[in-house]
Design an enzyme around this catalytic site. Structure first.
Site, PDB file in Angstrom:
ATOM      1  CE  LYS A  13      33.154  46.169  39.498  1.00 43.56           C
ATOM      2  NZ  LYS A  13      34.596  45.832  39.304  1.00 43.56           N
ATOM      3  NE  ARG A  87      33.666  39.914  40.193  1.00 43.77           N
ATOM      4  CZ  ARG A  87      33.625  40.853  41.139  1.00 43.77           C
ATOM      5  NH1 ARG A  87      32.483  41.265  41.620  1.00 43.77           N
ATOM      6  NH2 ARG A  87      34.734  41.386  41.568  1.00 43.77           N
ATOM      7  NE  ARG A 126      41.127  48.595  46.216  1.00 44.59           N
ATOM      8  CZ  ARG A 126      40.124  48.160  45.468  1.00 44.59           C
ATOM      9  NH1 ARG A 126      39.354  49.022  44.822  1.00 44.59           N
ATOM     10  NH2 ARG A 126      39.892  46.881  45.336  1.00 44.59           N
ATOM     11  NE  ARG A 159      39.081  44.392  49.031  1.00 43.51           N
ATOM     12  CZ  ARG A 159      38.229  44.788  48.092  1.00 43.51           C
ATOM     13  NH1 ARG A 159      37.588  45.941  48.212  1.00 43.51           N
ATOM     14  NH2 ARG A 159      37.990  44.064  47.033  1.00 43.51           N
ATOM     15  NE  ARG A 170      39.746  40.748  42.871  1.00 43.76           N
ATOM     16  CZ  ARG A 170      39.437  41.878  43.497  1.00 43.76           C
ATOM     17  NH1 ARG A 170      40.365  42.535  44.154  1.00 43.76           N
ATOM     18  NH2 ARG A 170      38.213  42.338  43.467  1.00 43.76           N
TER      19      ARG A 170
HETATM   20  P1  AMP Z   1      34.621  43.017  44.632  1.00 43.91           P
HETATM   21  O1  AMP Z   1      34.596  43.793  45.896  1.00 43.91           O
HETATM   22  O2  AMP Z   1      33.424  43.273  43.750  1.00 43.91           O
HETATM   23  O3  AMP Z   1      35.911  43.167  43.874  1.00 43.91           O
HETATM   24  O4  AMP Z   1      34.496  41.455  45.034  1.00 43.91           O
HETATM   25  C1  AMP Z   1      35.435  40.846  45.890  1.00 43.91           C
HETATM   26  C2  AMP Z   1      35.403  39.329  45.688  1.00 43.91           C
HETATM   27  O5  AMP Z   1      34.094  38.820  46.018  1.00 43.91           O
HETATM   28  C3  AMP Z   1      35.647  38.839  44.262  1.00 43.91           C
HETATM   29  O6  AMP Z   1      37.020  38.737  43.948  1.00 43.91           O
HETATM   30  C4  AMP Z   1      34.965  37.477  44.299  1.00 43.91           C
HETATM   31  O7  AMP Z   1      35.745  36.515  44.987  1.00 43.91           O
HETATM   32  C5  AMP Z   1      33.731  37.753  45.137  1.00 43.91           C
HETATM   33  N1  AMP Z   1      32.590  38.202  44.309  1.00 43.91           N
HETATM   34  C6  AMP Z   1      31.990  39.430  44.318  1.00 43.91           C
HETATM   35  N2  AMP Z   1      30.976  39.465  43.436  1.00 43.91           N
HETATM   36  C7  AMP Z   1      30.933  38.247  42.849  1.00 43.91           C
HETATM   37  C8  AMP Z   1      30.114  37.671  41.835  1.00 43.91           C
HETATM   38  N3  AMP Z   1      29.121  38.369  41.230  1.00 43.91           N
HETATM   39  N4  AMP Z   1      30.355  36.378  41.489  1.00 43.91           N
HETATM   40  C9  AMP Z   1      31.327  35.653  42.074  1.00 43.91           C
HETATM   41  N5  AMP Z   1      32.147  36.139  43.021  1.00 43.91           N
HETATM   42  C10 AMP Z   1      31.960  37.417  43.428  1.00 43.91           C
END
Ligand code: AMP
Length: 217
Positions: A13, A87, A126, A159, A170
């Site tokens: 993404k 999400r 990654r 990370r 996840r």
């Molecule tokens: P990402 O970088 O989009 O993979 O997000 C990293 C982490 O941030 C996720 O695993 C969640 O813990 C949190 N996170 C990001 N976006 C959301 C969302 N829309 N709702 C809930 N948690 C989020």
């Protein structure tokens, strides 16, 4: 164009958003990036989000909805792409309500489709730069000097949420809580399914094809 980008963690993404933003001149709103920024600034929000993020769990809806509706108000209403938000169906419902208040709606949803096994492979390799956020891969996107960022020489890190057991969690959460969003949007508007198994350039070409047709209509 107001777009939402859906897809499992590791579907690409972030990479695709960068292409879309530069090609179509849209604002980019990534909930994950905003949360990481809040964490590095040590804000209350960042502190609250930390434990959820590190275990791969979702940050509670009420925190995210407030954070993202505020962020959306600051970008040009004419065009943006939402990355990582919504999400959950609850987040999507609240987003729709917030947009409706100002006579707006989501024009299209891009859904990046990918197998869990591909995600696990991509994410375990990654590495990212803690200083500038640049992302590498130990096999497919190596830095010039092993373990160091090309931009600033900082030591690359994995990370915490890219570790194998967290990735598995996840993915489980994605299937339980985020995948139902595809049907939510299919019932409410336009969803473009995109095969995200291929390399980033091919995926980008597929996305451009869809968005060009959207721009013409
Ligand atoms: P990402 O970088 O989009 O993979 O997000 C990293 C982490 O941030 C996720 O695993 C969640 O813990 C949190 N996170 C990001 N976006 C959301 C969302 N829309 N709702 C809930 N948690 C989020």
């Amino acid at each position: 164009m107001r777009l939402v980008l859906l897809g499992a963690p590791g579907a690409g993404k972030g990479t695709q958003c960068k292409n879309i933003v530069s090609q179509y001149g849209l604002g980019h709103l990534s909930s994950g990036d905003i949360l990481r920024q809040q964490r590095s600034q040590g804000t209350e929000l960042g502190k609250k989000a930390r434990s959820y993020m590190d275990s791969g769990a979702l940050v509670p809806d009420e925190i995210i909805i407030e954070m993202m509706t505020e962020a959306i108000e600051k970008v040009p209403a004419a065009g943006y792409i939402l990355d990582g938000f919504p999400r959950t169906v609850e987040q999507a419902v609240e987003l729709d309500k917030a947009l409706a208040c100002s006579g707006q709606e989501i024009d299209a949803v891009l859904n990046l489709k990918i197998e869990d096994a591909t995600v696990a492979k991509r994410m375990s390799g990654r590495r990212s730069c803690p200083q500038c956020g640049a992302v590498y891969h130990i096999e497919n996107l190596k830095p010039k000097v092993e373990g160091l960022c090309d931009n600033d020489g900082a030591e690359l890190v994995q990370r915490p949420d890219d570790k194998a057991e967290v990735v598995a969690n996840r993915l489980k959460i994605y299937h339980q809580q985020s995948e139902p969003l595809v049907d939510y949007y299919k019932n409410n508007g336009t969803v473009y399914d995109i095969d995200a198994e291929n390399d980033a350039d091919d995926v980008s070409a597929l996305i451009s094809e869809k968005l060009d047709s959207l721009v013409k209509t």
